[in-house]
Design a protein around this motif. Structure first.
Motif, short mmCIF file in Angstrom:
data_model
loop_
_atom_site.label_atom_id
_atom_site.label_comp_id
_atom_site.label_asym_id
_atom_site.label_seq_id
_atom_site.Cartn_x
_atom_site.Cartn_y
_atom_site.Cartn_z
N ASP A 88 -13.68 -79.82 -57.01
CA ASP A 88 -14.26 -79.44 -55.71
C ASP A 88 -13.94 -78.04 -55.21
O ASP A 88 -15.04 -77.49 -55.19
CB ASP A 88 -14.60 -80.79 -54.91
CG ASP A 88 -15.05 -82.02 -55.12
OD1 ASP A 88 -16.29 -82.08 -55.95
OD2 ASP A 88 -14.84 -82.56 -54.40
N GLU A 89 -12.47 -77.55 -56.11
CA GLU A 89 -12.24 -76.59 -55.22
C GLU A 89 -12.31 -75.13 -56.48
O GLU A 89 -12.20 -74.23 -55.87
CB GLU A 89 -10.59 -76.83 -54.57
CG GLU A 89 -9.79 -77.62 -54.07
CD GLU A 89 -8.99 -77.04 -53.65
OE1 GLU A 89 -8.48 -76.78 -53.56
OE2 GLU A 89 -8.15 -79.00 -54.39
N ILE A 90 -13.23 -75.07 -57.80
CA ILE A 90 -13.55 -74.56 -58.01
C ILE A 90 -14.63 -74.83 -58.28
O ILE A 90 -16.09 -74.71 -58.79
CB ILE A 90 -12.58 -74.70 -59.94
CG1 ILE A 90 -11.25 -75.20 -59.93
CG2 ILE A 90 -13.01 -74.13 -60.90
CD1 ILE A 90 -10.80 -75.95 -61.13
N ILE A 91 -15.11 -72.77 -57.51
CA ILE A 91 -16.21 -72.80 -57.96
C ILE A 91 -16.09 -72.27 -58.91
O ILE A 91 -16.54 -71.59 -59.86
CB ILE A 91 -16.58 -71.59 -56.47
CG1 ILE A 91 -15.40 -71.58 -55.14
CG2 ILE A 91 -17.73 -71.26 -56.71
CD1 ILE A 91 -15.58 -72.85 -55.00
N LEU A 110 -12.09 -66.66 -63.47
CA LEU A 110 -11.29 -67.77 -63.50
C LEU A 110 -10.38 -67.23 -63.61
O LEU A 110 -8.46 -68.04 -63.89
CB LEU A 110 -10.76 -69.18 -64.54
CG LEU A 110 -12.40 -69.75 -64.87
CD1 LEU A 110 -12.46 -70.37 -66.44
CD2 LEU A 110 -12.46 -70.35 -64.05
N PHE A 111 -10.02 -65.71 -64.02
CA PHE A 111 -8.60 -65.09 -64.31
C PHE A 111 -8.69 -63.99 -63.13
O PHE A 111 -9.33 -64.01 -62.96
CB PHE A 111 -9.06 -64.64 -65.63
CG PHE A 111 -9.25 -65.53 -65.96
CD1 PHE A 111 -7.61 -65.65 -66.92
CD2 PHE A 111 -9.78 -65.34 -66.76
CE1 PHE A 111 -7.79 -66.78 -68.34
CE2 PHE A 111 -9.89 -67.25 -67.86
CZ PHE A 111 -8.90 -67.27 -68.41
N VAL A 112 -7.63 -64.18 -62.88
CA VAL A 112 -7.41 -62.72 -62.27
C VAL A 112 -7.08 -63.15 -59.97
O VAL A 112 -6.73 -63.97 -59.70
CB VAL A 112 -7.02 -61.52 -61.54
CG1 VAL A 112 -6.78 -60.15 -61.17
CG2 VAL A 112 -7.17 -60.77 -63.41
N ASP A 113 -8.93 -62.70 -59.82
CA ASP A 113 -9.05 -63.10 -58.53
C ASP A 113 -9.12 -64.46 -57.99
O ASP A 113 -9.01 -65.41 -57.68
CB ASP A 113 -10.46 -62.01 -58.21
CG ASP A 113 -9.93 -61.09 -58.09
OD1 ASP A 113 -8.45 -60.18 -58.12
OD2 ASP A 113 -11.10 -60.05 -58.71
N GLY A 114 -9.77 -65.74 -59.36
CA GLY A 114 -10.29 -66.53 -59.06
C GLY A 114 -9.22 -67.35 -59.22
O GLY A 114 -8.66 -67.63 -57.94
N LEU A 115 -9.25 -68.25 -60.02
CA LEU A 115 -8.18 -69.36 -60.08
C LEU A 115 -6.89 -68.55 -60.42
O LEU A 115 -5.42 -69.15 -59.97
CB LEU A 115 -7.52 -70.49 -61.50
CG LEU A 115 -9.10 -71.29 -60.54
CD1 LEU A 115 -9.01 -72.41 -62.39
CD2 LEU A 115 -8.59 -71.93 -59.61
N GLY A 116 -6.89 -66.92 -60.64
CA GLY A 116 -5.38 -66.81 -60.96
C GLY A 116 -4.92 -67.11 -62.26
O GLY A 116 -3.68 -67.04 -62.59
#
Length: 87
Positions: free
Chosen positions: A24-27, A32-38
């Motif tokens: 649920d925490e993954i929009i 997915l990379f850098v700004d999102g999940l990092g």
């Protein structure tokens, strides 16, 4: 959230051992990379291996299309759906 997107989020969490993140925490539309999940390039390799194992999808690591497919959960879901329609 579709079942496929939930499956992809669970695949990412399992492949990267992200024990402190729930699906649920993954929009779906977030990067997915850098700004999102990092995530980083090593994480991309792990996700690529998980995609191959779970869905039979093989991607070229250095192609522009691969970078586009790894942009978000939505992009990965579109890739899987497209692959499943062709096979």
């Amino acid at each position: 959230m579709t079942d496929l997107k939930l499956d992809i989020k669970n695949m990412i969490i399992d492949a990267l051992e992200l024990e402190d993140i729930s699906p649920d925490e993954i929009i779906d539309s977030d990067p997915l990379f850098v700004d999102g999940l990092g995530l980083d390039s090593i994480d991309a390799l792990e996700i690529g291996l998980a995609l191959q194992k779970k869905y039979g999808i093989k991607l070229k690591a250095d192609s522009k299309e691969t970078h586009e497919h790894f942009a978000s959960v939505n992009a990965l879901a579109a890739l899987v759906e497209s692959y499943q329609e062709k096979n």
